[in-house]
Scaffold this motif. Structure first.
Motif, PDB file in Angstrom:
ATOM      1  N   CYS A 279     -27.901  73.381   9.503  1.00  8.28           N
ATOM      2  CA  CYS A 279     -27.803  72.384  10.580  1.00  8.28           C
ATOM      3  C   CYS A 279     -28.959  71.380  10.561  1.00  8.28           C
ATOM      4  N   GLY A 280     -29.783  71.423   9.522  1.00 10.41           N
ATOM      5  CA  GLY A 280     -30.850  70.432   9.386  1.00 10.41           C
ATOM      6  C   GLY A 280     -32.089  70.713  10.205  1.00 10.41           C
ATOM      7  N   ALA A 281     -32.248  71.957  10.673  1.00 17.13           N
ATOM      8  CA  ALA A 281     -33.442  72.320  11.438  1.00 17.13           C
ATOM      9  C   ALA A 281     -34.563  72.720  10.483  1.00 17.13           C
ATOM     10  N   MET A 282     -35.785  72.295  10.795  1.00 15.66           N
ATOM     11  CA  MET A 282     -36.923  72.524   9.892  1.00 15.66           C
ATOM     12  C   MET A 282     -37.836  73.649  10.358  1.00 15.66           C
ATOM     13  N   ALA A 283     -37.515  74.296  11.491  1.00 12.44           N
ATOM     14  CA  ALA A 283     -38.353  75.377  12.012  1.00 12.44           C
ATOM     15  C   ALA A 283     -37.512  76.264  12.911  1.00 12.44           C
ATOM     16  N   ILE A 284     -38.031  77.457  13.167  1.00 12.59           N
ATOM     17  CA  ILE A 284     -37.430  78.387  14.124  1.00 12.59           C
ATOM     18  C   ILE A 284     -38.356  78.465  15.334  1.00 12.59           C
ATOM     19  N   VAL A 285     -37.779  78.391  16.535  1.00 15.50           N
ATOM     20  CA  VAL A 285     -38.540  78.514  17.782  1.00 15.50           C
ATOM     21  C   VAL A 285     -38.198  79.853  18.416  1.00 15.50           C
ATOM     22  N   THR A 286     -39.223  80.617  18.812  1.00 16.68           N
ATOM     23  CA  THR A 286     -39.004  81.912  19.450  1.00 16.68           C
ATOM     24  C   THR A 286     -39.792  82.003  20.757  1.00 16.68           C
ATOM     25  N   GLY A 287     -39.473  83.014  21.552  1.00 17.51           N
ATOM     26  CA  GLY A 287     -40.097  83.171  22.863  1.00 17.51           C
ATOM     27  C   GLY A 287     -41.166  84.237  22.921  1.00 17.51           C
ATOM     28  N   GLU A 288     -41.764  84.601  21.789  1.00 18.55           N
ATOM     29  CA  GLU A 288     -42.795  85.651  21.797  1.00 18.55           C
ATOM     30  C   GLU A 288     -44.026  85.251  22.607  1.00 18.55           C
ATOM     31  N   SER A 289     -44.560  86.232  23.318  1.00 14.23           N
ATOM     32  CA  SER A 289     -45.843  86.104  23.998  1.00 14.23           C
ATOM     33  C   SER A 289     -46.689  87.291  23.555  1.00 14.23           C
ATOM     34  N   LEU A 290     -47.840  87.015  23.006  1.00 14.88           N
ATOM     35  CA  LEU A 290     -48.637  88.031  22.311  1.00 14.88           C
ATOM     36  C   LEU A 290     -48.859  89.275  23.175  1.00 14.88           C
ATOM     37  N   GLY A 291     -48.439  90.441  22.649  1.00 14.47           N
ATOM     38  CA  GLY A 291     -48.712  91.716  23.285  1.00 14.47           C
ATOM     39  C   GLY A 291     -47.720  92.148  24.354  1.00 14.47           C
ATOM     40  N   GLN A 292     -46.690  91.339  24.625  1.00 12.87           N
ATOM     41  CA  GLN A 292     -45.768  91.700  25.717  1.00 12.87           C
ATOM     42  C   GLN A 292     -44.988  92.972  25.424  1.00 12.87           C
ATOM     43  N   VAL A 293     -44.431  93.061  24.206  1.00 15.51           N
ATOM     44  CA  VAL A 293     -43.659  94.246  23.810  1.00 15.51           C
ATOM     45  C   VAL A 293     -44.061  94.629  22.397  1.00 15.51           C
ATOM     46  N   ALA A 294     -43.477  95.727  21.888  1.00 19.24           N
ATOM     47  CA  ALA A 294     -43.882  96.265  20.588  1.00 19.24           C
ATOM     48  C   ALA A 294     -43.707  95.264  19.457  1.00 19.24           C
TER      49      ALA A 294
END
Length: 400
Positions: A279-294
């Motif tokens: 689809c022409g996307a150059m990156a992946i965006v995620t919702g991680e917040s350091l240390g929240q879960v394993a």
């Protein structure tokens, strides 16, 4: 008094460099998109500003939509008057006295766009300010922190008078910094990450992994509702629905131990990378917040991120959970995110997921699963693309 129009100020970042005209054009296009329901408004663009004449359309309704446009610094409800000293003075006085709380201090700020006007800006400051001082006993001038700042813009055809400044969303115009693919769960974090990515000028498509029938159809509808909310800021968004059930059940059969979530997430990233390329996307965006879960400890993020070659953007990585919730409430995703519908990761969560995965061990386990690459390819081909828009029926698309 009902405003006659709105003056919109574009963000400083938007006005810099050779991209200024492209940025301005994109913002005007986005303003037209969010205000299309208000058919009577007329827009005019000048350097760094957009002027909207309401022509009877409700200011509050238009203002609510303007808060969904990225790249706007601020906007103000404005009142029109003839470009003549006495009428400007009268309108300025009416505006000040209409304040719900009686001000103790004020100042006048005049901007003279019409250089043929007989008085310059400094003279007009004194002429309008002096008139107001005489008319309102006890009122004082404070040029540093006034209760009310009466602003006057002198133009060739008329004058604008206003006092309120409404903060805009800021950021970059949508899509001016490229395109990315948002990994969207049904939780609180990933929609906020997507909104922050859009604020920084990224056009988004979204991808969701479902495990039907282990996860319900309603959980898929919940994700569509989240995309629909994001689409209020972006226009229609393509959502890629990935059938992840077969991969998860095979993984659980062949390896159901503490590194299962790490391997699942690496598999998701590989699928997302292929969809992004299509689809022409150059990156992946995620919702991680350091240390929240394993899966969001630093060793886990390292092990999972090594599965793909394109950038992984994590807007929330150092953000406190309460701050994430606050943004979710502001953008309207929070009531949807807290609906009690499971996602695919929670259904197959092992009893003690590893918080410190060793990358070499993870890679060795993946090599012991010879069927995985082929099943990833099959899953990509079976992915369903749906265009989701605000208040619009879903539209299915062909990706491959």
């Amino acid at each position: 008094m009902l405003p006659d129009g709105i003056v919109i100020r574009l963000g400083e970042l938007t006005l810099k460099g050779r991209n200024r005209h492209r940025f301005e054009h994109k913002i005007v296009k986005d303003i037209r998109r969010v205000t299309r329901a208000f058919s009577k408004i007329v827009m005019e663009q000048q350097f760094g500003r957009v002027y909207v004449t309401l022509n009877g359309e409700p200011y509050e309704g238009v203002a609510q939509e303007l808060k969904k446009v990225f790249g706007l610094s601020s906007f103000s409800p404005v009142y029109y008057t003839e470009s003549e000293l006495d009428t400007i003075r009268s309108k300025a006085l009416s505006l000040l006295t209409s304040e719900s709380v009686k001000p103790g201090t004020f100042k006048v700020t005049v901007r003279r766009a019409d250089k043929n006007f007989p008085y310059d800006s400094q003279e007009m400051n004194r002429l309008v300010g002096g008139y107001i001082l005489q008319a309102v006993p006890g009122l004082k001038v404070d040029v540093h922190r006034p209760d009310v700042d009466i602003r006057v813009e002198l133009r060739e055809d008329r004058a604008f008078v206003y006092s309120k400044m409404v903060e805009g969303t800021g950021g970059f115009p949508l899509g001016t910094n490229g395109k990315a693919l948002l990994m969207l769960s049904g939780g609180i974090d990933s929609p906020v990450a997507g909104w922050l990515a859009m604020k920084q000028g990224l056009e988004l498509e979204a991808i969701h992994f479902h495990s039907y029938p282990y996860t319900s159809e309603r959980s898929q509808e919940k994700v569509k509702d989240l995309v629909r909310k994001l689409a209020e800021y972006a226009g229609p968004v393509t959502l890629h629905m990935v059938p992840f059930t077969e991969i998860q059940t095979r993984l659980v059969q062949d390896y159901n131990d503490n590194l299962l979530i790490t391997i699942m997430r690496r598999t998701m990233f590989r699928i997302a990378e292929q969809i992004a390329g299509s689809c022409g996307a150059m990156a992946i965006v995620t919702g991680e917040s350091l240390g929240q879960v394993a899966s969001q400890t630093l060793p886990s993020l390292h092990a999972i991120g090594q599965s793909v070659s394109i950038p992984v953007l994590q807007p929330l990585i150092f953000t406190d959970k309460q701050d994430i919730i606050t943004i979710a409430e502001q953008i309207g995703t929070y009531p949807i995110s807290i609906l009690p519908h499971e996602d695919c990761c929670t259904v197959f969560l092992p009893p003690s997921p590893s918080t410190n995965p060793n990358l070499k061990v993870v890679q060795a386990i993946e090599r012991s699963l010879p069927w995985l690459p082929e099943l990833i390819e099959q899953t990509v081909q079976q992915t369903e693309a749906i265009q989701v828009g605000p208040g619009e029926p879903d539209r299915f698309e062909n990706l491959f």
